[in-house]
Each structure stands twice: as structure tokens, then as C-alpha cells.
Motif scaffolding. Structure first.
Motif, PDB file in Angstrom:
ATOM      1  N   ILE A  29      40.387  37.108  29.281  1.00  8.42           N
ATOM      2  CA  ILE A  29      40.172  36.449  30.442  1.00  8.42           C
ATOM      3  C   ILE A  29      41.176  36.621  31.872  1.00  8.42           C
ATOM      4  N   ALA A  30      41.633  36.580  31.682  1.00  8.39           N
ATOM      5  CA  ALA A  30      42.974  37.656  33.112  1.00  8.39           C
ATOM      6  C   ALA A  30      42.433  38.464  33.584  1.00  8.39           C
ATOM      7  N   PHE A  32      39.679  39.179  33.646  1.00 12.80           N
ATOM      8  CA  PHE A  32      38.115  38.178  34.949  1.00 12.80           C
ATOM      9  C   PHE A  32      37.655  38.189  35.600  1.00 12.80           C
ATOM     10  N   TYR A  33      39.764  37.234  35.876  1.00 11.57           N
ATOM     11  CA  TYR A  33      39.924  36.594  36.770  1.00 11.57           C
ATOM     12  C   TYR A  33      40.555  37.830  38.007  1.00 11.57           C
ATOM     13  N   ALA A  34      41.158  38.055  37.860  1.00 12.89           N
ATOM     14  CA  ALA A  34      42.256  39.890  38.477  1.00 12.89           C
ATOM     15  C   ALA A  34      41.253  40.472  38.968  1.00 12.89           C
ATOM     16  N   GLY A  36      38.016  40.811  40.436  1.00 12.99           N
ATOM     17  CA  GLY A  36      36.596  38.987  41.426  1.00 12.99           C
ATOM     18  C   GLY A  36      36.753  40.821  42.262  1.00 12.99           C
ATOM     19  N   SER A  37      37.467  40.792  42.670  1.00 13.62           N
ATOM     20  CA  SER A  37      37.106  41.885  43.509  1.00 13.62           C
ATOM     21  C   SER A  37      36.619  43.274  43.854  1.00 13.62           C
ATOM     22  N   ALA A  40      30.887  41.806  40.187  1.00  9.47           N
ATOM     23  CA  ALA A  40      30.198  40.248  39.086  1.00  9.47           C
ATOM     24  C   ALA A  40      30.574  41.392  37.429  1.00  9.47           C
ATOM     25  N   GLN A  43      33.597  41.918  36.351  1.00 11.17           N
ATOM     26  CA  GLN A  43      34.319  41.630  35.863  1.00 11.17           C
ATOM     27  C   GLN A  43      34.033  40.570  34.142  1.00 11.17           C
ATOM     28  N   TRP A  44      32.754  40.906  34.638  1.00 10.47           N
ATOM     29  CA  TRP A  44      31.948  40.562  33.079  1.00 10.47           C
ATOM     30  C   TRP A  44      31.497  41.432  32.143  1.00 10.47           C
ATOM     31  N   LEU A  47      35.407  41.106  30.339  1.00  8.50           N
ATOM     32  CA  LEU A  47      35.649  39.942  30.150  1.00  8.50           C
ATOM     33  C   LEU A  47      34.751  39.755  28.460  1.00  8.50           C
TER      34      LEU A  47
END
Length: 127
Positions: A29-30, A32-34, A36-37, A40, A43-44, A47
Motif C-alpha cells: 500500500i505504501a 502504491f502511493y509512493a 504515484g509519479s 498507474a 502503481q497497480w 500493489l
């Protein structure tokens, strides 16, 4: 045939597996947000891979095996259920609605009777 349930004591290895699964889930989860740049897709991907690894670690622990066994037993019980036919379902629904209507009429008549007895006869407020 009665089976006795034996509660197993969690070992240090099981506790480590559960802690590892929690750490992997939080890290996924961390990340995924870290990330972000990065887009997608990255990120996904991170995750999903991280959560899959957490589920895999949990699945090999004693708690995971018990959960899997519970799910298997629950599914076996669901297959034994005899579900009502469409006709039976509609009939029972109609019975419930009819009962609700009859009960509503009964309560309304009871309320109006009590109102008439108290206000008109005993207290004489309405004339």
C-alpha cells in the motif's frame, strides 16, 4: 460421529509469517502511493504483486490453513442447502405481505378503539 476441536498453539514461525504478511501488505500500500509519479500501471502492478505475496505468506501459516479449511467446510455445507423454487419464494413473499397488511389494519383498529375509549368516553374531550 463427533469430532473434537483441538486448538493449536501458535508457534514463533507462525507469528513471524503473520507479521511478514502484514508487513508485505502495508509495504504494498505504501509503495502504491509512493510510486504515484511512475504511472498507474506501475502503481497497480506493485500493489497487486505485494498483496498477492502477503496472501501467499498468510496462506502457508497455521491461521491461513485453518481459514482455508473453514472456507472449504462452509462451501460443502452451502452445497447441501435445498433452495426454494421461484414459485415457493413468491408464495412466501405474498404471505409475508398479506400478514403485514392484516397486522397494520389490526393495529390501526386497536389504536382508534383505544383513542375512542379514552378521549370520547372517559375524558369526554370530543363532543
Amino acid at each position: 460421529m463427533a469430532t473434537s476441536q483441538v486448538e493449536t498453539v501458535s508457534t514463533g514461525a507462525d507469528k513471524a509469517k503473520l507479521a511478514g504478511a502484514i508487513v508485505l501488505a502495508v509495504a504494498a500500500i505504501a509503495a502504491f502511493y509512493a510510486l504515484g509519479s511512475r504511472g498507474a500501471l506501475v502503481q497497480w502492478g506493485v500493489l497487486i504483486i505485494g498483496l498477492a505475496a502477503a496472501v501467499g505468506v498468510f496462506a502457508v501459516s497455521e491461521g491461513g490453513r485453518r481459514l482455508w479449511g473453514f472456507g472449504r467446510d462452509a462451501w460443502r455445507e452451502v452445497k447441501k442447502v435445498v433452495w426454494p423454487t421461484r414459485k415457493e419464494s413468491l408464495q412466501m413473499t405474498a404471505y409475508v405481505f398479506a400478514f403485514v397488511v392484516v397486522m397494520a389494519i389490526f393495529l390501526w383498529v386497536t389504536d382508534k378503539t383505544i383513542e375512542w375509549v379514552f378521549y370520547d368516553i372517559l375524558l369526554g374531550w370530543r363532543k
